[in-house]
Design a protein around this motif. Sequence first.
Motif: not given
Length: 156
Positions: A37-61
């Motif tokens: 339907r053209g919608r995007v998935m957003l997340v609310k973290h338990t430790y940051l305010a507001g809605w964010w795109l899902p994501g995080g750090g790139v691990d070694r390898g």
Amino acid sequence: MAWRTRIEPFTRPLFFAFSRATRGMTLGVRAVAVDDRGRVMLVKHTYLAGWWLPGGGVDRGETCLDAAARELFEETGLRATEPGRLLSLHSNERFFRGDHVAVYRFEAFTPGDLTHHGEIAETGWFDPLDLPHDAHRSTVARMAEIFGGAPVDPNW
């Protein structure tokens, strides 16, 4: 998990100091999952305010693409069934010196079980050009670039 929101301002500087001492550059990813339907998935973290795109750090390898798919699954339960497509790369100097963020778009995925271990307070699908009032500044900027025709800002 309100306690995480309260302690984050104190623990984040320690994490940054450790990261700065152990590596010269950091790399993160954000996943733009778009449903039929053209919608995007957003997340609310338990430790940051507001809605964010899902994501995080790139691990070694790990490749950036693999990290984006992993973070999408861990934070939302959406398992990519086709590779994502790199949309943009940004410098995140404003937030953390030497940090960079790669943004990937995913259009093929299946729902699965959440594996975020208490990191995510809420998830939701949103019209990318009609975001919640508390969407993070970076989320609003990326949606304007991807869906609204705004030029890509090289800075996060």
